[in-house]
Design a protein around this motif. Structure first.
Motif, PDB file in Angstrom:
ATOM      1  N   ARG A   1      41.341  46.303  28.305  1.00 44.44           N
ATOM      2  CA  ARG A   1      42.628  45.612  28.393  1.00 44.44           C
ATOM      3  C   ARG A   1      42.386  44.132  28.626  1.00 44.44           C
ATOM      4  O   ARG A   1      41.266  43.720  28.957  1.00 44.44           O
ATOM      5  N   VAL A   2      43.459  43.324  28.461  1.00 47.25           N
ATOM      6  CA  VAL A   2      43.304  41.896  28.754  1.00 47.25           C
ATOM      7  C   VAL A   2      43.553  41.670  30.241  1.00 47.25           C
ATOM      8  O   VAL A   2      44.289  42.418  30.881  1.00 47.25           O
ATOM      9  N   SER A   3      42.907  40.628  30.756  1.00 49.17           N
ATOM     10  CA  SER A   3      42.981  40.370  32.192  1.00 49.17           C
ATOM     11  C   SER A   3      44.346  39.819  32.575  1.00 49.17           C
ATOM     12  O   SER A   3      45.040  39.204  31.766  1.00 49.17           O
ATOM     13  N   ARG A   4      44.679  40.076  33.845  1.00 48.13           N
ATOM     14  CA  ARG A   4      45.911  39.511  34.394  1.00 48.13           C
ATOM     15  C   ARG A   4      45.532  38.306  35.235  1.00 48.13           C
ATOM     16  O   ARG A   4      44.351  38.080  35.518  1.00 48.13           O
ATOM     17  N   ALA A   5      46.545  37.551  35.628  1.00 47.67           N
ATOM     18  CA  ALA A   5      46.288  36.336  36.416  1.00 47.67           C
ATOM     19  C   ALA A   5      45.561  36.694  37.707  1.00 47.67           C
ATOM     20  O   ALA A   5      45.872  37.697  38.345  1.00 47.67           O
ATOM     21  N   GLY A   6      44.561  35.896  38.037  1.00 48.52           N
ATOM     22  CA  GLY A   6      43.922  36.008  39.348  1.00 48.52           C
ATOM     23  C   GLY A   6      42.791  37.019  39.446  1.00 48.52           C
ATOM     24  O   GLY A   6      42.249  37.216  40.529  1.00 48.52           O
ATOM     25  N   GLU A   7      42.413  37.674  38.364  1.00 48.56           N
ATOM     26  CA  GLU A   7      41.335  38.665  38.464  1.00 48.56           C
ATOM     27  C   GLU A   7      39.976  37.981  38.540  1.00 48.56           C
ATOM     28  O   GLU A   7      39.765  36.911  37.982  1.00 48.56           O
ATOM     29  N   ARG A   8      39.042  38.641  39.244  1.00 50.57           N
ATOM     30  CA  ARG A   8      37.697  38.092  39.410  1.00 50.57           C
ATOM     31  C   ARG A   8      36.676  39.180  39.089  1.00 50.57           C
ATOM     32  O   ARG A   8      36.967  40.366  39.189  1.00 50.57           O
ATOM     33  N   LEU A   9      35.481  38.740  38.716  1.00 52.99           N
ATOM     34  CA  LEU A   9      34.396  39.695  38.492  1.00 52.99           C
ATOM     35  C   LEU A   9      33.070  38.982  38.736  1.00 52.99           C
ATOM     36  O   LEU A   9      32.874  37.843  38.303  1.00 52.99           O
ATOM     37  N   THR A  10      32.163  39.668  39.463  1.00 55.94           N
ATOM     38  CA  THR A  10      30.803  39.141  39.594  1.00 55.94           C
ATOM     39  C   THR A  10      29.991  39.698  38.433  1.00 55.94           C
ATOM     40  O   THR A  10      29.884  40.914  38.256  1.00 55.94           O
ATOM     41  N   THR A  11      29.479  38.771  37.600  1.00 51.17           N
ATOM     42  CA  THR A  11      28.768  39.201  36.387  1.00 51.17           C
ATOM     43  C   THR A  11      27.293  39.416  36.686  1.00 51.17           C
ATOM     44  O   THR A  11      26.798  39.058  37.757  1.00 51.17           O
ATOM     45  N   LEU A  12      26.584  40.001  35.700  1.00 50.69           N
ATOM     46  CA  LEU A  12      25.165  40.344  35.841  1.00 50.69           C
ATOM     47  C   LEU A  12      24.304  39.198  36.328  1.00 50.69           C
ATOM     48  O   LEU A  12      23.274  39.414  36.966  1.00 50.69           O
ATOM     49  N   ASP A  13      24.699  37.974  36.006  1.00 52.55           N
ATOM     50  CA  ASP A  13      23.907  36.819  36.422  1.00 52.55           C
ATOM     51  C   ASP A  13      24.183  36.439  37.870  1.00 52.55           C
ATOM     52  O   ASP A  13      23.722  35.408  38.347  1.00 52.55           O
ATOM     53  N   GLY A  14      24.991  37.275  38.582  1.00 58.48           N
ATOM     54  CA  GLY A  14      25.230  37.040  39.995  1.00 58.48           C
ATOM     55  C   GLY A  14      26.337  36.038  40.285  1.00 58.48           C
ATOM     56  O   GLY A  14      26.567  35.691  41.438  1.00 58.48           O
ATOM     57  N   VAL A  15      27.019  35.559  39.239  1.00 57.62           N
ATOM     58  CA  VAL A  15      28.069  34.558  39.446  1.00 57.62           C
ATOM     59  C   VAL A  15      29.411  35.258  39.621  1.00 57.62           C
ATOM     60  O   VAL A  15      29.783  36.115  38.818  1.00 57.62           O
ATOM     61  N   ASP A  16      30.116  34.896  40.704  1.00 59.04           N
ATOM     62  CA  ASP A  16      31.458  35.432  40.922  1.00 59.04           C
ATOM     63  C   ASP A  16      32.421  34.566  40.110  1.00 59.04           C
ATOM     64  O   ASP A  16      32.555  33.369  40.361  1.00 59.04           O
ATOM     65  N   ARG A  17      33.060  35.170  39.128  1.00 59.17           N
ATOM     66  CA  ARG A  17      33.854  34.379  38.190  1.00 59.17           C
ATOM     67  C   ARG A  17      35.340  34.685  38.296  1.00 59.17           C
ATOM     68  O   ARG A  17      35.732  35.849  38.376  1.00 59.17           O
ATOM     69  N   ALA A  18      36.137  33.608  38.261  1.00 52.41           N
ATOM     70  CA  ALA A  18      37.577  33.782  38.083  1.00 52.41           C
ATOM     71  C   ALA A  18      37.773  34.030  36.593  1.00 52.41           C
ATOM     72  O   ALA A  18      37.334  33.243  35.768  1.00 52.41           O
TER      73      ALA A  18
END
Ligand SMILES: [Zn+2]
Lengths: 346, 840
Positions: free
Chosen positions: B284-301
């Motif tokens: 699905r497409v993201s909603r406002a304000g969602e975050r995810l820490t990606t494999l490279d260890g970066v916590d991304r908005a």
């Protein structure tokens, strides 16, 4: 002739004296003074003759003849001397006017052509001789003309081929002269045979082979029955005219969103002729220009029927042409405007 | 894309000559940027095993390594931090060639003592071998590598750097490149094998439930659950293949995924199945304000609208770009969910840009991956993993969520239509096998071909594309060369371009140099021309402000929204700062004849429209008008040299009758207030010219005594009035009478006014007037100046007498007296001021 007479003696003495003076005269002014002194109205010879009235009548013809003879003699001598002195004076003047011909000639101001603009003008001239019309377009373009109407919709991966400088969401510095294709096709009907010279801009790191700003010449031909062979023939004619007929070029398949089939034209390295050397980075061939048959979508956008009309287009950089002709290895020299470099293009 | 020949050889028989192969690829449209030979100068490099290590006394950095190499025992002193007993490493004996020194050149190894110990051999890093930049430690070879063998035999390779064009995503894979090689060399492709090794357990149970919210963004999602996984290092064949292609080996699971992506062009992602919450995945497409820490260890908005993969609870991956850290495969992973999916290229491109994150996967999705590939890639992944996993795997039934994606439409074409585009006959007999070799299916009936492109060639849509396939397979060198038929009448050069050429030629003719400077500049660069306070008044810089307004434009700069640098942030509204920079640059090495001009456009904004692009001529002069020489005295350029150049342009455009140069009507901050003027055409502004203001000159580092002079002309205004003057007059038939007069005036009387009166009074009989001297000083009186003029009188119908000329001259002198307070200075001595010449 022997004349036993005091007057005759005096005339002879005057002659002797005058001839002496004439022989010693060193300037034309001296000679003129002698002419007046001896032959003038109050000159010595005239004065001597004025005493003739006192002579017995039978002597007069003799003395008269003597006086005339002396006068002619002096005149002749004066003239000879005058000529000699004149020649001498001229000779001396010419001698004093002698110059050192090994000194350098005057450095007349001469214009200095910019090699890029010169290359552009030469290419424009080559195409004008082939019957092409020259048109221009704006340097700031709508995104729509720079991309969309050239079969490059928004977010198309091919947009990566042109890093663009934007003035607003939908306005940018043209990345190529190709938008003029869309503009001319919208406003005219075939047949078309045009070239579009002008400045273009890309957001590239500036180095030896890239600059943000560059010149481009776009070509477009649309008519019934235009073929890839026509494109090849045209670009061969260009290269033969610009580089001379000996320089080898090659066509190879490539990809541009606004042409299909597409072709890249390479020119053989100026140094090794394609055999690969250090100066061409061991490539042998150097990219000269991109070209191809106008994509049917581009024809359709302009309202042309691709079943009826076909065309070719090409885009070339005078900078590449110039570096290939002069074997220059760094484009930056064109931007520096250093007279020590430019002077060579007088 | 780095394509090692050793890898390509798995799918196609390669021709013997690499040069030949590369040429064939280039000439059929595959761009090969570079050919890297791995193994240059490796003739003396052999594999060796470290059998003992000790520290020399007094060193905690060096090691003395005892190595075994081809039955011999040697010793080597090394500073490499990563040495361990039992490693297999590359080594060169003393006297042998080390492939690369710090500058990349090979050298012969000399015996050299380190800490008093002289070794017999040197252990090599990847950098010294020319494989990578890694010079932190020696290259450690896989444990099963045979010892004492030439390294060239084991690792020698040639790597093609292929740059696929944007229309050929299929060439972002080994198989795709191999397919092109097969077609170009007329041989066959060996397809990758997806059969599972004996012992693999196959379960009927479905892998995982999949929910795709919008199938236009995810055309297909194939999930495959695999159990019995033991995570560990990859075998050397796999790690070596990846490393040759420029991808670091991580572990067997990650490597199998990267292998499949490089091989087939389909990115896949392995989740740790047990770390997915809720045993289900969704797209699905993201909603406002969602975050995810990606494999490279970066916590991304995550920007709103980014395509996400979710488990039962929330996001676990940014679709097509990068997986999340929470479900990452680790050493403890026992079960996987393999994702092999197809994402919309526009969506991935936007998200990748928005996140500033570009990966091997996103690069492939952006170009477009065919949806047909997902199942093949999943099956190939499991076949690879099963062959390298230490235990038998359990493979679940494929879950395949297939949305709607546009079918590949077939193309109807005739050989004639293709021939018409190419300009050469293309009989069906050669077209059909050519297309078939490229994977197309062709049906022929009644001379018409129905062509079905293969699934990996969605770029082929019409006859023009077919023509390219045919032409590139034959080779463009087989296309003849013709010229378009000449049925278009030649067109004249558009007037503006013709005038530009005329201006260029006149200025080149009088010795100017043409420049090529940057349209893009910075505010600081332009503001040097202005008085800084209070704020830059751009209208003070602009030539012909009224003309700007007539074009709907205003004088402030046009700015970029994505300027590369501060110095390249706006489009210039004047050429002068660029020209002055050229002057300053050249002043560093000469002061002779700095005479430059540039013809280009200046830019001014227009609300809601493209900017107004004004054709502009800029001129700059500085230094001496003559080159220093034995027969010339250097004299600096002055205002009148500049005015003369401007006037040469005016005359060339046929405008001398309509043009005038007059006092400024407003202050121009960059011009000398007493030595500046404006050029008027029919009373309207068309240009500025003058000495550069000394304060401004300093800002350009043009230091006294050097003076600079500048002019800028609005060519749009000049060219609108320009015309070719074709009214040519005969040379005069009657002799002229020349008279010189000197008249004194109040000092502020402009010469231009004097000339106007002289011409008006002189009428038909005055052929020309020329100022031959300007004098102020003793004999003229305070606040007065004397102008000497050479007058040339002539009649068209008779030989003029001295008396007639004198009468006109008297009229002129009286008018000058009446109008301007002029006084005739004395009376010119007879015979000196009056000369007579015939037919001059
Ligand atoms: Zn070369």
């Amino acid at each position: 002739m022997t004349v036993e007479s005091p007057l005759a003696d005096r005339i002879e003495a005057t002659r002797t004296q005058a001839l002496d003076a004439i022989a010693q005269a060193s300037t034309l002014d001296d000679l003129e003074a002698l002419r007046i002194r001896f032959l003038g109205r109050k000159g010595e010879l005239t004065t001597a003759l004025s005493a003739m009235g006192k002579l017995p009548a039978e002597e007069r013809p003799r003395i008269g003849a003597l006086a005339n003879e002396v006068k002619r003699d002096l005149e002749r001598r004066l003239e000879e001397r005058e000529q000699a002195l004149g020649e001498e004076a001229l000779r001396r003047r010419l001698e004093t006017e002698r110059v050192d011909v090994t000194l350098p000639g005057t450095d007349w101001p001469r214009g200095i052509r910019h090699p890029l603009i010169q290359a552009l003008r030469e290419v424009v001239d080559i195409f004008r001789r082939m019957g092409y019309e020259v048109i221009e377009g704006p340097e700031v373009e709508w995104d729509e003309y720079n991309f969309t109407k050239l079969n490059i919709p928004p977010h198309h991966p091919a947009r990566d081929m042109w890093e663009s400088l934007y003035l607003s969401e939908d306005m940018l510095l043209r990345t190529h002269t190709s938008p003029a294709q869309a503009r001319i096709m919208e406003s005219r009907q075939p047949p078309l045979r045009v070239i579009v010279p002008g400045r273009c801009y890309r957001n590239e790191a500036e180095d030896a082979t890239h600059g943000i700003q560059f010149l481009q010449i776009e070509g477009l031909v649309v008519d019934r029955g235009i073929t890839l062979a026509d494109l090849k023939g045209t670009l061969h004619a260009l290269c033969a005219a610009y580089f001379g007929p000996q320089r080898k070029i090659r066509f190879r398949p490539s990809y541009f969103p606004f042409t299909e089939p597409s072709a890249e034209v390479d020119v053989a390295c100026a140094v090794c002729g394609g055999a690969r050397c250090r100066s061409c980075g061991f490539k042998g061939w150097l990219e000269l220009l991109g070209s191809g048959m106008v994509h049917p979508n581009v024809l359709r956008f302009a309202g042309y029927d691709p079943e009826v009309y076909s065309g070719f287009a090409f885009g070339m950089g005078p900078d590449r042409l110039a570096i290939q002709r002069y074997a220059i290895d760094d484009l930056r020299v064109f931007r520096e405007n250093d007279l020590r470099f430019l002077e060579q293009f007088r | 894309m780095k394509a090692p020949l050793s890898w390509l050889a798995d799918y196609v028989d390669l021709p013997g000559s690499i040069d030949d192969l590369v040429l064939r690829l280039i000439m059929s449209g595959t761009e090969v940027e570079d050919v890297v030979r791995v193994g240059e100068h490796w003739q003396d490099v052999r594999t060796a095993r470290i059998i003992a290590l000790e520290r020399p006394p007094g060193s905690n950095r060096l090691h003395v390594a005892t190595i075994e190499m081809a039955g011999e025992t040697l010793c080597s002193v090394t500073a490499a931090p990563n040495v361990e007993v039992g490693q297999t490493v590359p080594a060169v004996r003393v006297g042998g060639v080390v492939p690369r020194d710090a500058k990349g050149r090979p050298f012969v190894l000399q015996p050299r003592p380190m800490m008093g110990i002289t070794g017999d051999a040197m252990l090599l890093s990847a950098d010294e071998l020319g494989i990578s930049e890694d010079h932190d430690g020696i290259l450690v070879l896989p444990p099963e590598t045979p010892v004492g063998r030439p390294l060239l035999e084991i690792m020698g390779d040639t790597i093609l750097d292929v740059q696929p064009t944007a229309n050929r995503p299929d060439e972002m894979s080994m198989v795709g490149i191999a397919r092109e090689i097969a077609a170009a060399t007329e041989t066959f492709l060996r397809e990758p094998d997806t059969s599972l090794p004996a012992g693999t357990r196959v379960s009927d149970e479905s892998s995982i439930p999949i929910t795709v919210e919008d199938s236009t963004l995810c055309a297909r999602y194939t999930g495959l659950r695999i159990e019995g996984v033991r995570v560990g290092p990859s075998p050397s064949w796999l790690s070596r293949k990846l490393e040759a292609a420029g991808v670091r080996s991580i572990n067997n699971v990650v490597d199998a995924g990267n292998f499949v992506m490089l091989e087939l062009g389909q990115p896949v992602h392995a989740f740790d199945y047990h770390r997915l919450r809720g045993a289900a995945v969704g797209v699905r497409v993201s909603r406002a304000g969602e975050r995810l820490t990606t494999l490279d260890g970066v916590d991304r908005a995550v920007p709103e609208g980014t395509l996400l993969i979710t488990d039962g609870e929330g996001p676990v991956a940014i679709a097509g770009i990068m997986g999340g850290a929470g479900s990452e495969v680790s050493d403890d992973t026992r079960a996987l969910l393999l994702e092999s999916a197809n994402f919309d290229r526009v969506s991935i491109r936007r998200s990748s840009r928005a996140l500033g994150l570009r990966t091997e996967a996103s690069a492939r999705f952006e170009r477009g991956v065919p949806p047909e590939l997902t199942e093949l890639a999943a099956r190939r992944f499991v076949a690879i993993l099963a062959s390298i996993n230490p235990e038998p795997l359990t493979v679940f039934a494929l879950s395949d969520e297939v949305g709607r994606f546009p079918p590949i439409s077939s193309i109807t074409a005739t050989p004639e239509a293709v021939g018409r585009l190419l300009g050469v006959e293309t009989p069906a007999g050669t077209m059909v096998p050519t297309l078939e070799r490229l994977g197309f299916e062709v049906q022929s009936s009644d001379g018409t071909l129905t062509i079905h492109p293969p699934f990996w060639r969605r770029d082929v849509e019409g006859v023009a594309d077919i023509a390219e396939e045919v032409a590139r397979s034959r080779g463009y060198d087989q296309i003849p060369e013709t010229l378009p038929a000449q049925d278009i009448p030649p067109a004249p050069l558009p007037p503006d371009l013709a005038w530009e050429d005329a201006i260029r030629d006149i200025l080149l003719g009088i010795g100017f140099a043409e420049t090529w400077t940057d349209t893009l500049t910075g505010r600081d660069a332009l503001e040097r021309l202005l008085t800084a306070s209070p704020s830059p008044a751009w209208e003070q810089m602009v030539v012909n402000l009224a003309g700007l307004h007539q074009h709907g434009a205003t004088p402030e700069p046009v700015a970029l929204i994505n300027a590369p640098t501060r110095e390249r942030a706006i489009l210039r509204g004047t050429l002068l700062s660029s020209l002055l920079d050229v002057v300053a640059g050249n002043l560093k090495h000469t002061r002779e004849r700095l005479a430059f001009f540039e013809l280009s456009r200046t830019f001014f904004p227009r609300a809601g429209d493209l900017p107004y692009e004004r054709r502009t001529l800029g001129i700059a002069l500085a230094g001496d008008r003559e080159a220093r020489a034995w027969n010339r005295r250097p004299e600096p350029y002055d205002f009148f040299d500049l005015k003369g150049a401007v006037w040469a342009v005016v005359e060339r455009l046929g405008l001398s009758g309509m043009a005038s140069v007059e006092q400024l009507d407003r202050p121009i901050p960059f011009l000398h207030p007493g030595r500046a003027a404006r050029l008027l055409i029919n009373g309207a502004d068309a240009g500025l010219l003058g000495d550069l203001h000394p304060t401004v000159a300093e800002r350009f580092e043009i230091e006294p005594p050097t003076r600079a002079l500048v002019a800028e002309l609005d060519l749009d205004t000049l060219m609108a009035a320009a015309h070719r003057d074709l009214s040519i007059r005969q040379a005069p038939r009657f002799p002229s009478v020349k008279r010189d007069i000197s008249v004194s005036f109040p000092a502020d009387v402009p010469a231009h006014r004097v000339e106007e009166i002289v011409r008006a009074e002189g009428g038909e009989l005055l052929r020309s007037v020329r100022f031959v001297d300007v004098y102020a000083g003793p004999g003229v009186g305070p606040d007065r100046k004397s102008l000497s003029m050479a007058l040339d009188f002539q009649s068209k119908t008779q030989t003029l007498t001295q008396e007639q000329a004198a009468a006109v001259q008297d009229r002129i002198v009286r008018a000058l007296q009446r109008e301007l307070g002029g006084t005739l200075r004395g009376s010119p001595p007879a015979g000196s001021a009056v000369r007579e010449e015939a037919n001059s």
